[in-house]
Design an enzyme around this catalytic site. Structure first.
Site, short mmCIF file in Angstrom:
data_model
loop_
_atom_site.label_atom_id
_atom_site.label_comp_id
_atom_site.label_asym_id
_atom_site.label_seq_id
_atom_site.Cartn_x
_atom_site.Cartn_y
_atom_site.Cartn_z
N ILE A 13 0.86 -1.18 0.00
CA ILE A 13 0.00 0.00 0.00
C ILE A 13 0.90 1.23 0.00
O ILE A 13 1.78 1.36 0.84
CB ILE A 13 -0.93 0.02 1.23
CG1 ILE A 13 -1.75 -1.28 1.29
CG2 ILE A 13 -1.83 1.24 1.18
CD1 ILE A 13 -2.65 -1.51 0.10
N LYS A 14 0.64 2.13 -0.95
CA LYS A 14 1.46 3.32 -1.06
C LYS A 14 0.91 4.43 -0.16
O LYS A 14 -0.27 4.78 -0.23
CB LYS A 14 1.51 3.80 -2.51
CG LYS A 14 2.26 2.85 -3.44
CD LYS A 14 2.32 3.35 -4.85
CE LYS A 14 3.38 4.40 -5.04
NZ LYS A 14 3.60 4.74 -6.47
#
Length: 901
Positions: free
Chosen positions: A137-138
């Site tokens: 997840i960025k």
């Protein structure tokens, strides 16, 4: 061995900075894996290009839109599908490398970049939804993102930290990751299954710094600072992940947070196209490379460890930059802000694109099409403004400031938004009620009401009556004594169910009807049984509730009080009569729900409001004959909602359709077309060809009217916002009522009504009045006469004559019913109406009982109707409207004929 595999052997992983459905479905992504790509990154700009700027996702958008998904739900469903498919494709890489590579990254919404808790919540949800170990997840490295990184790492979520430009920000990111691992270890949870990368942006630094250097006249450092910045950052990485603090974590299986070089395509064509790959090769790193750069590196890139070379030179270059008075920290801070804004803009563009495609699909699904010509640009600007201000969302949130700073008659008038759902729970009651009524031998229904209480029931009776097997229903909404007598003489009163319908419970006409018919029924069946033939529909606590209890009504349906009369069709006011007629109420509600979240209503509202501002304020309805009564319903909705504060939208219903040359430039045409009816297609096509704006709704069947009700209600509310109008009050209706009551008071005091000037009913007088009309005006006929088929035809001939003579829009309304419909607009709009009032005298008058069950009467229907006509005329004169009155006596049709030239 490919160059990408050679890099992997040197300790650098190449991740592909691109994803799309075409890449996945065509096998191109698998080919990249086979060539040595070991991961993928995505960002809003990538998804915008993939989804918004191609047709690859149109099928998915259509399917999801038709399933009722919102714009954000559609985006997420498509993004998650791509990310999940890519993760599955890279899973063998993940397994083969022991979790080092094989990852695919998905960014939390850029709108959360300044929201720590929101970022945490969305990252948790996305990671759990995808439910794969090789998902990252960025999270942005903003000040608000740093604590989120720590928390999410402690949760055991793989994080790709994005938008790192500066050394200080990178320090914060590494500390947050290590702190998260420490928390997790302290909590006794495993840390050997967590991966993270820190995306350090490169080329954008040179773009910004080179500009500053050029301003200083320095060319020596151009093209060097981004690489120097990255090399110093890499040195700091080696220090951070080699000391005692890290060693303890490493002994428990922790993986170092590898630096990931991002933004590695060259922006300056003077620089080598593989510059930011060739110069940043080193162990324990990742380079996420866009397609063109991957191809260029495979062709002529250099494979060698370069990241650790020239570290002293790199530090010297950064010092030299500072000595020139250029602050790298300021530049990188600005780059992070710009990066957040850029991703947010891309995300908004993506969402807007999906919203547009969704709107087109749903418009198609509800049979909506608009041909606006040059006006389309203005409407598009309005739609953009509505979206920016989130007007539709705020309407759903009952935000009164959409229309007015004060909530009066707004916050308590928005219950109609929810009736498509809430009324579903009332279906069993309605069905049981209808079954009981039929079982007890009732043969017809007579609804006593005005305006919003009568127009929807009339629609259901007219449109559905011949198509379903229910009870015949007639609507009584005239105070004309001749009409009263006609209804009383033609109804089987002993077997008629009477619906007394009034929101306020005090509408004078409705209560007069009730007292009259109650006495007639009581005379037939006895007072002890009469009440069982009456049903009330009203608001809780109204006078009618008390009357219903007093007279023993069969049933009282107490409606949601937060619904205004003209918005009440999908409530007890409309659905009780509909159920008695035999309408499939469940189907109506289902169709209304189906369109409730569609953007069609907002677009229609944008068109109505914008075109009214452009002078096209005459909404002319052209309907299939079977659904003609829909025009009467929507006429009240639009006119009473928008005609005030000196502006207004005039609905034109039942007017004959002319050739395009017969109209001015003040029209918007709306074609409501029932499936299988092509009778008006040619005429409408001619209007389009003449550049008249035309909206078309194709209705699959009569049940689609359920959707139309909701679409037009919401569209009218949206148009009210555009025109700066409060669409839920009716101040001029009240003023006309006040004047009518004054006329009645004068009658009681003097025994006669006041007099107003009238003209002799001649064609010459009418033509002289009509010659006042100018472009943009309209002519409205107010007929306080008995409505009969013969009179209908004469009034239609008269309006056609006036239309052809003046090219002005024409309307016809019987009094007093139109007072509860278009009457508000006549006094509240910009004053561009010409009003022709006809009055008549009854051959025999009918007394209105003062009280139900009592014979005493202080007034008859003739006086009531005449007082309403006089009050209406006076209200028009008070507003400086152009008015001519014709008194027709008892020879209505004979004298109307003389006006036709």
């Amino acid at each position: 061995m490919s160059k990408l595999r050679e890099l992997f052997n040197l300790g650098q992983s190449i991740w592909y900075d691109n994803i799309s459905r075409a890449l996945l479905d065509s096998g191109a992504m698998q080919a990249l894996i086979d060539n040595g790509v070991v991961g993928v990154t995505s960002n809003p700009s990538i998804f915008e290009k993939a989804i918004a700027k191609s047709s690859d996702y149109d099928g998915a958008i259509r399917e999801l839109a038709q399933a009722g998904k919102s714009t954000n739900e559609i985006y997420e469903a498509m993004a998650l599908e791509d990310i999940g498919e890519a993760a599955d494709l890279f899973r063998p890489v993940y397994d083969k490398t022991g979790g080092l590579d094989g990852y695919i990254s998905l960014e939390v919404s850029p709108t959360l970049a300044r929201d720590t808790e929101g970022t945490i919540a969305e990252a948790r949800r996305l990671f759990a939804t995808l439910n794969r170990p090789n998902i990252m997840i960025k999270v942005p490295a903003t000040p608000e993102g740093i604590p989120a990184i720590e928390t999410l790492t402690a949760d055991g979520i793989n994080i790709n930290v994005t938008l790192i430009f500066s050394l200080s920000s990178y320090e914060d990111v590494m500390n947050a990751y290590i702190s998260g691992l420490e928390k997790r270890l302290t909590a006794g949870q495993p840390i050997n299954n967590i991966s993270s990368v820190a995306s350090f942006f490169v080329s954008r630094v040179d773009t910004a710094v080179d500009k500053a250097l050029a301003a200083k006249g320095n060319s020596e450092l151009q093209g060097k600072i981004a690489i120097a910045n990255a090399k110093v950052a890499y040195a700091r990485f080696q220090q951070m992940f080699s000391g005692d603090r890290w060693q303890k974590l490493a002994e428990n299986g922790a993986r170092a947070q590898r630096p990931l070089w991002a933004s590695t395509s060259t922006k300056n064509p003077a620089y080598p196209d593989t510059l930011y790959v060739d110069t940043l090769i080193g162990p324990n790193t990742v380079n996420t490379v866009p397609p063109a750069t991957v191809d260029a590196f495979k062709e002529h890139g250099t494979v060698a460890v370069t990241l650790t070379e020239g570290l002293e030179d790199a530090a010297g270059q950064l010092d030299a930059l500072a000595n020139l008075g250029i602050s790298l920290d300021e530049i990188t801070d600005q780059l992070q802000v710009a990066g957040v804004d850029s991703f947010a803009k891309s995300f908004e563009g993506l969402i807007d694109s999906i919203a547009g495609k969704r709107a087109a699909i749903l418009a198609e699904a509800v049979g909506f099409a608009a041909s606006l010509g040059d006006l389309d640009t203005a409407v598009a600007a309005t739609e953009a403004d509505l979206a920016k201000k989130k007007i539709t969302e705020r309407i759903w949130q009952h935000d009164h400031t959409v229309w007015h700073p004060e909530p009066t008659e707004i916050t308590n008038r928005l219950g109609w938004l929810h009736t498509p759902k809430t009324m579903v729970a009332e279906l069993p009651r309605l069905n049981q009620f209808v079954a009981q009524v039929k079982a007890e031998g009732f043969t017809e229904v007579l609804l006593l009401g005005m305006g919003g209480s009568s127009l929807a029931p009339e629609l259901f009776a007219n449109v559905f009556g011949a198509a379903v097997s229910g009870l015949p229903l007639r609507v009584f909404d005239s105070t004309d004594a001749t009409v009263v007598q006609h209804y009383a003489e033609t109804a089987d009163l002993a077997h008629t169910l009477f619906i007394v319908s009034t929101k306020s419970g005090g509408t004078v006409e409705t209560l007069s009807f009730f007292t009259y018919f109650y006495n007639r029924v009581a005379d037939l069946v006895g007072a002890e049984k009469a009440g069982r033939q009456f049903v009330a529909i009203t608001d809780p606590g109204s006078k009618l509730v008390t009357l219903a209890e007093k007279y023993g009504f069969r049933e009282t349906f107490q409606n949601d009080p937060n619904i205004g009369g003209r918005y009440s069709v999908i409530s007890f006011f409309g659905l009780v009569p509909a159920a008695l007629v035999g309408v499939d109420v469940a189907c109506l509600l289902e169709r209304a729900q189906a369109v409730s979240q569609a953007p069609t209503a907002t677009r229609l509202g944008a068109i109505l409001g914008t075109l009214a501002q452009q002078g096209r304020d005459k909404v002319t309805l052209i309907t299939s004959a079977q659904i003609a009564s829909f025009g009467d319903w929507v006429e009240q909705l639009i006119a009473e909602s928008t005609g005030k504060n000196g502006v207004g939208i005039l609905p034109v219903v039942g007017e004959p359709v002319l050739k395009p040359v017969g109209y001015g430039d003040d029209r918007l045409f709306v074609h409501l077309r029932l499936a299988g009816d092509d009778s008006m297609d040619t005429a409408v096509s001619q209007l389009k060809a003449a550049n008249q704006p035309v909206i078309r709704f194709d209705l699959a069947d009569l049940c689609d009217l359920g959707g139309q009700f909701f679409i037009w209600e919401l569209a009218t509310a949206v148009a009210g916002h555009i025109l700066s109008i409060q669409p839920f009050d009716q101040p001029n209706v009240e003023s006309a009522k006040v004047l009518a009551r004054k006329m009645v008071a004068t009658y009681h005091e003097t025994g006669k009504l006041p007099q107003l000037d009238s003209a002799e009913p001649t064609a010459a007088n009418l033509q002289a009045f009509a010659r006042q009309a100018k472009p943009g005006d309209y002519i409205s006929i107010h007929a306080y006469v008995p409505p009969t088929p013969e009179t209908d035809a004469l009034l239609q001939t008269l309006r056609t004559q006036l239309l052809k003579q003046t090219k002005c829009a024409t309307t016809v309304g019987y009094g007093p019913r139109f007072l509860h419909s278009t009457g508000q607009l006549h006094k509240g709009d910009g004053g561009n109406g010409l009003f022709i009032q006809f009055t008549s005298d009854p051959v025999a008058d009918v007394a209105i009982p003062d009280e139900a069950g009592e014979a005493a009467s202080g007034m008859n229907f003739g006086v009531l109707k005449q007082s309403q006509a006089l009050g209406d005329a006076q209200a028009l004169l008070d507003e400086n409207r152009r008015l001519i009155r014709f008194e027709l006596g008892t020879a209505v049709n004979e004298k109307l004929q003389k006006l036709i030239s």
